[in-house]
Design an enzyme around this catalytic site. Structure first.
Site, mmCIF file in Angstrom:
data_model
loop_
_atom_site.group_PDB
_atom_site.id
_atom_site.type_symbol
_atom_site.label_atom_id
_atom_site.label_comp_id
_atom_site.label_asym_id
_atom_site.label_seq_id
_atom_site.Cartn_x
_atom_site.Cartn_y
_atom_site.Cartn_z
ATOM 1 N N GLN A 54 0.819 -1.209 0.000
ATOM 2 C CA GLN A 54 0.000 0.000 0.000
ATOM 3 C C GLN A 54 0.858 1.266 0.000
ATOM 4 O O GLN A 54 0.498 2.260 -0.616
ATOM 5 C CB GLN A 54 -0.921 -0.016 1.229
ATOM 6 C CG GLN A 54 -1.897 1.129 1.289
ATOM 7 C CD GLN A 54 -2.924 1.080 0.180
ATOM 8 O OE1 GLN A 54 -3.431 0.021 -0.150
ATOM 9 N NE2 GLN A 54 -3.224 2.221 -0.403
ATOM 10 N N HIS A 131 -0.855 -4.565 -6.245
ATOM 11 C CA HIS A 131 -0.557 -4.363 -4.827
ATOM 12 C C HIS A 131 -1.721 -4.772 -3.944
ATOM 13 O O HIS A 131 -2.868 -4.885 -4.372
ATOM 14 C CB HIS A 131 -0.156 -2.904 -4.549
ATOM 15 C CG HIS A 131 -1.311 -1.964 -4.417
ATOM 16 N ND1 HIS A 131 -1.931 -1.715 -3.212
ATOM 17 C CD2 HIS A 131 -1.951 -1.205 -5.335
ATOM 18 C CE1 HIS A 131 -2.905 -0.832 -3.392
ATOM 19 N NE2 HIS A 131 -2.939 -0.517 -4.678
ATOM 20 N N CYS A 132 -1.373 -5.026 -2.694
ATOM 21 C CA CYS A 132 -2.350 -5.217 -1.628
ATOM 22 C C CYS A 132 -1.800 -4.476 -0.418
ATOM 23 O O CYS A 132 -0.986 -3.567 -0.580
ATOM 24 C CB CYS A 132 -2.617 -6.706 -1.372
ATOM 25 S SG CYS A 132 -1.163 -7.705 -1.007
ATOM 26 N N ALA A 133 -2.196 -4.823 0.777
ATOM 27 C CA ALA A 133 -1.746 -4.089 1.959
ATOM 28 C C ALA A 133 -0.245 -4.254 2.180
ATOM 29 O O ALA A 133 0.486 -3.283 2.343
ATOM 30 C CB ALA A 133 -2.532 -4.530 3.188
#
Length: 191
Positions: A54, A131-133
């Site tokens: 993130q 993307h992710c966290a």
């Protein structure tokens, strides 16, 4: 027992051909946990394809520096929907609301996400951030699905390719869904 031994040898790089067998979730987890975890916010894992977290997805300067043209956000929500962040950067955005939970059905997003990545990379200058966290589970699951669907890799080959550049840890449920995709793709290619 021979099957487990073959997967173990493949995971350690001692055999190359993984076309005839399929590892279990447990064997894949052992392979994944053997990798050094990345401390980077972003890593290129395939030509012009990046996995990140993130932080990098929100860093406009870094996005421009990397020359990204597309962002696939696997943690999209009304609190994490950054489509407006990318408008003046000329970045095409795609958001997927996914939970990093073994019970979450990520498989419904495999083909749409893979197609988004594929279309972006088909352009000569296309560069994609998925993307992710944290950049290890949801995003990596979607990148693995892309490599399997559009680069015709097996799951094990895709994992091995990505792990050369970034430590990833898709959750157990995502691994099972990727195994199901792998089995389906193998059957389809043999037909």
């Amino acid at each position: 027992m021979a099957h487990a031994h073959t997967c173990s040898l493949y995971a350690r790089g001692m055999i190359e051909d993984d076309s005839e067998r399929q590892c279990t979730v447990y064997e894949l987890q052992k392979l994944l946990f053997s990798a050094k975890m990345s401390r980077n916010h972003v890593d290129q894992v395939w030509p012009r394809l990046y996995i990140g977290d993130q932080d990098v997805a929100s860093d406009r300067r870094e996005l421009v520096k990397l020359g990204l043209t597309h962002v696939l956000n696997a943690v999209h929500s009304k609190w994490r929907g950054e489509a407006e962040l990318y408008k003046d950067l000329n970045i095409t955005y795609c958001g997927i609301e996914a939970q990093d939970c073994p019970l979450f059905d990520m498989s419904v997003h495999f083909y749409p996400a893979a197609d988004f990545i594929h279309r972006a990379l088909r352009d000569s200058g296309g560069k994609v951030l998925v993307h992710c966290a944290v950049g290890i589970s949801r995003s990596s699951t979607l990148v693995l699905a892309y490599l399997m669907i559009h680069q015709r890799m097996t799951l094990e080959s895709a994992i091995k390719a990505v792990m050369q550049h970034r430590g990833i840890v898709p959750n157990r449920g995502f691994l099972q869904q990727l195994l199901t995709l792998d089995k389906s793709l193998r059957r389809h290619r043999m037909a």
